[in-house]
Design an enzyme around this catalytic site. Structure first.
Site, PDB file in Angstrom:
ATOM      1  CG  ASN A   9      -1.731   1.237   1.315  1.00  8.34           C
ATOM      2  OD1 ASN A   9      -1.823   2.055   0.377  1.00  8.34           O
ATOM      3  ND2 ASN A   9      -2.196   1.574   2.504  1.00  8.34           N
ATOM      4  CD1 TRP A  10       3.141   0.904  -2.927  1.00  2.00           C
ATOM      5  CD2 TRP A  10       3.396   2.246  -4.640  1.00  2.00           C
ATOM      6  NE1 TRP A  10       3.986   0.241  -3.949  1.00  2.00           N
ATOM      7  CE2 TRP A  10       3.807   1.198  -5.303  1.00  2.00           C
ATOM      8  CE3 TRP A  10       3.433   3.282  -5.884  1.00  2.00           C
ATOM      9  CZ2 TRP A  10       4.361   0.895  -6.319  1.00  2.00           C
ATOM     10  CZ3 TRP A  10       3.881   2.919  -6.884  1.00  2.00           C
ATOM     11  CH2 TRP A  10       4.344   1.950  -7.568  1.00  2.00           C
ATOM     12  CE  LYS A  11      -0.117   3.281   4.592  1.00  2.37           C
ATOM     13  NZ  LYS A  11      -0.051   3.458   6.275  1.00  2.37           N
ATOM     14  CG  HIS A  97      -5.601   1.841   5.197  1.00  2.00           C
ATOM     15  ND1 HIS A  97      -5.416   2.900   6.159  1.00  2.00           N
ATOM     16  CD2 HIS A  97      -4.617   1.082   5.007  1.00  2.00           C
ATOM     17  CE1 HIS A  97      -4.002   2.765   6.512  1.00  2.00           C
ATOM     18  NE2 HIS A  97      -3.565   1.555   5.784  1.00  2.00           N
ATOM     19  CD  GLU A  99      -2.968   5.590   6.503  1.00  2.00           C
ATOM     20  OE1 GLU A  99      -2.890   5.654   5.560  1.00  2.00           O
ATOM     21  OE2 GLU A  99      -2.104   5.110   7.405  1.00  2.00           O
ATOM     22  CD  GLU A 169      -3.042  -2.292   7.501  1.00  2.00           C
ATOM     23  OE1 GLU A 169      -2.053  -2.439   6.997  1.00  2.00           O
ATOM     24  OE2 GLU A 169      -3.788  -1.084   7.301  1.00  2.00           O
ATOM     25  N   GLY A 175       2.863   2.782  10.725  1.00  2.05           N
ATOM     26  CA  GLY A 175       3.575   3.845  10.772  1.00  2.05           C
ATOM     27  C   GLY A 175       4.350   4.372  11.841  1.00  2.05           C
ATOM     28  CB  SER A 216       5.395  -1.077  11.976  1.00  5.02           C
ATOM     29  OG  SER A 216       5.284   0.226  11.963  1.00  5.02           O
ATOM     30  N   GLY A 237       3.247  -0.854   4.390  1.00  5.76           N
ATOM     31  CA  GLY A 237       3.114   0.283   3.775  1.00  5.76           C
ATOM     32  C   GLY A 237       4.737   0.809   3.626  1.00  5.76           C
ATOM     33  N   GLY A 238       5.192   1.328   4.575  1.00  5.37           N
ATOM     34  CA  GLY A 238       6.599   2.050   4.108  1.00  5.37           C
ATOM     35  C   GLY A 238       7.528   1.246   3.404  1.00  5.37           C
TER      36      GLY A 238
HETATM   37  P1  13P Z   1       3.299   0.876   7.608  1.00  4.59           P
HETATM   38  O1  13P Z   1       3.726  -0.623   7.012  1.00  4.59           O
HETATM   39  O2  13P Z   1       3.777   2.155   6.957  1.00  4.59           O
HETATM   40  O3  13P Z   1       3.012   0.793   8.997  1.00  4.59           O
HETATM   41  O4  13P Z   1       1.681   0.811   7.088  1.00  4.59           O
HETATM   42  C1  13P Z   1       0.826  -0.269   7.233  1.00  4.59           C
HETATM   43  C2  13P Z   1      -0.521  -0.099   6.353  1.00  4.59           C
HETATM   44  O5  13P Z   1      -1.235   1.005   6.829  1.00  4.59           O
HETATM   45  C3  13P Z   1      -0.522  -0.662   5.112  1.00  4.59           C
HETATM   46  O6  13P Z   1      -1.874  -0.354   4.730  1.00  4.59           O
END
Ligand code: 13P
Length: 255
Positions: A9-11, A97, A99, A169, A175, A216, A237-238
């Site tokens: 997930n590149w956000k 998600h 967010e 999650e 994050g 994470s 994510g990251g």
């Molecule tokens: P991180 O891996 O950056 O913590 O993000 C997780 C996430 O929200 C994936 O959808």
């Protein structure tokens, strides 16, 4: 046997040019890993880069996903993207998600509407659930997560449910660099999420549905998650923004 699924997930990261660079840096390795059939790999870039990413991985066993969508097929919804627009170029769509729930007022009801719309338009939903820090510390994880699962799967048939992917999650792990423990995540996924699915459907269905861990997750810690019996891959994510790290994560899933 559930095939693990690793999704990046590149956000809100990467321009179109940067997306091209990232995909070119990892697509051959990812394709080789996906070709083993031991892991399903999904890239979820921002909307504007989806056509470019889909083009770059065309003919490869790498899947493409969106990070959100509207539930209507078309209409006067300025700024939104519909399932009919996505299903030409996407296999998956992330829904609910944290967010989106936190910053864009998504509710359990809109998540359920979107899951139904995705299924109706042949997109596979990756439905996100998870508790926040306050809920976690108050011992409410089970109640919160179970309610989210019940709401997301409301009025969805057993056959359709089997094609849905759930991502657990925990919000406090997203994050923050503070991932859940493998055993902790496994217990929420095995007992709470599969438990809720067994209540709604049956034990067999609960055991068929794939449930990822996210929060994470990185090249160093994913092995701990993938070793757990109830965890079927990761929503990353990251670490999905760094070619070498995402390749390592997918490689770890194949081992
Ligand atoms: P991180 O891996 O950056 O913590 O993000 C997780 C996430 O929200 C994936 O959808």
């Amino acid at each position: 046997m559930r095939t693990p699924i690793v999704a990046g997930n590149w956000k809100m990261h990467k321009t179109i040019a940067e997306a091209r660079e990232l995909v070119n840096a990892m697509k051959n390795d990812l394709a080789q890993l996906a070709a083993t059939g031991k892991v399903e790999i999904v890239l979820c870039p921002p909307f504007v880069s989806i056509p470019q990413v889909a083009e770059l991985v065309k003919g490869m066993p790498i899947k493409v996903g969106a990070q959100n969508m509207h539930w209507e097929a078309k209409g006067a919804f300025t700024g939104e993207v519909s399932p009919t627009m996505l299903n030409e170029i996407c296999d998956y769509v992330i829904i609910g998600h944290s967010e989106r729930r936190q910053y864009f007022a998504e509710t359990d009801e809109s998540v359920n509407q979107k899951v139904k719309a995705a299924l109706a338009h042949h997109l596979k939903p990756i439905v996100c659930v998870g508790e926040n820090l306050t809920q976690n510390e108050a011992g409410q994880t089970q109640v919160v997560v179970s309610a989210q699962v019940h709401a997301a799967f409301k009025n969805i048939s057993r056959d359709d449910a089997r094609g849905i992917v759930v991502a657990y999650e925990p919000i406090w792990a997203i994050g923050t660099g503070k991932a859940a423990s493998g055993a902790g995540a496994n217990s929420v996924i095995g007992l709470t999420i599969r438990g809720a699915l067994a209540e709604m459907y049956d034990e067999g269905t609960a055991q068929t549905i794939r449930v990822q861990y996210g929060g994470s997750a990185n090249a160093k810690n994913v092995a701990e998650f993938f070793a757990q019996p109830d965890i079927d891959g990761a929503l990353v994510g990251g670490a999905s923004l760094v070619a070498a790290d995402f390749i390592t994560i997918c490689k770890t899933a194949v081992k």
